[in-house]
Motif scaffolding. Structure first.
Motif, short mmCIF file in Angstrom:
data_model
loop_
_atom_site.label_atom_id
_atom_site.label_comp_id
_atom_site.label_asym_id
_atom_site.label_seq_id
_atom_site.Cartn_x
_atom_site.Cartn_y
_atom_site.Cartn_z
N SER A 1 72.21 34.16 43.55
CA SER A 1 71.74 34.15 42.16
C SER A 1 70.45 33.33 42.08
O SER A 1 70.11 32.57 43.01
N ALA A 2 69.77 33.44 40.96
CA ALA A 2 68.56 32.64 40.74
C ALA A 2 68.89 31.15 40.80
O ALA A 2 68.12 30.35 41.36
N SER A 3 70.05 30.76 40.28
CA SER A 3 70.46 29.35 40.34
C SER A 3 70.72 28.91 41.77
O SER A 3 70.33 27.80 42.16
N LEU B 1 60.22 33.03 39.29
CA LEU B 1 60.22 33.35 40.72
C LEU B 1 61.63 33.35 41.30
O LEU B 1 61.96 34.22 42.11
N CYS B 2 62.46 32.42 40.89
CA CYS B 2 63.85 32.41 41.37
C CYS B 2 64.59 33.66 40.89
O CYS B 2 65.35 34.27 41.65
N ALA C 1 66.06 36.54 43.35
CA ALA C 1 67.49 36.87 43.27
C ALA C 1 67.71 38.37 43.11
O ALA C 1 68.72 38.90 43.58
N GLU C 2 66.78 39.05 42.49
CA GLU C 2 66.92 40.50 42.28
C GLU C 2 66.47 41.30 43.48
O GLU C 2 66.79 42.48 43.61
N LEU D 1 63.99 40.43 51.83
CA LEU D 1 63.38 39.11 51.70
C LEU D 1 62.40 38.82 52.83
O LEU D 1 61.27 38.41 52.58
N GLY D 2 62.82 39.05 54.05
CA GLY D 2 61.96 38.76 55.19
C GLY D 2 60.70 39.59 55.19
O GLY D 2 59.64 39.11 55.59
N ARG D 3 60.79 40.79 54.70
CA ARG D 3 59.61 41.67 54.68
C ARG D 3 58.61 41.30 53.60
O ARG D 3 57.43 41.57 53.73
#
Length: 126
Positions: A6-8, A101-102, A106-107, A113-115
């Motif tokens: 999650s964003a949190s 940004l968080c 999260a979405e 993510l790595g890409r």
């Protein structure tokens, strides 16, 4: 495949990463003070991150990253830094930028993510 956060979760991982320092440990109360939130909220999130095997927590309130947690925090931090560098040109409101940004990270599907920010394409455009 990485787990979705999650964003949190991401906000706390990034905060832990920046606060831990070379010892790779921090007290929960220090996290609460740095984020300006209650100790109870920090403890609840630390338990959630522990369940995801991202941190380890001892009964004295010290937490540290697991290897998986450190790796994931580093990946999120790399993406966050690249995107924040670009978006700071648009807005200097730090709290709003961090939240946005968080939420964006999260979405993002975890396997993307790595890409996102390790690619030269993102670095060139951001």
């Amino acid at each position: 495949m990485q787990q979705a956060l999650s964003a949190s979760n991401i906000k706390y991982l990034l905060a832990l990463r920046s606060l831990c320092g070379p010892s790779n440990e921090i007290r929960c109360v220090s996290v609460a003070d740095a984020l300006g939130i209650s100790k109870a909220s920090v403890h609840a999130m630390m338990n959630a991150l522990k369940e995801k095997n991202l941190i380890e927590k001892n009964h004295y309130g010290m937490v540290h990253f697991t290897p998986e947690g450190r790796s994931l925090a580093d990946q999120y931090a790399a993406c966050y830094d690249v995107l924040a560098g670009y978006l700071h040109r648009v807005s200097s409101e730090e709290a709003a930028l961090r939240a946005a940004l968080c939420a964006f990270l999260a979405e993002l599907p975890p396997d993307h993510l790595g890409r996102l920010c390790q690619s030269s394409t993102c670095a060139a455009h951001c």
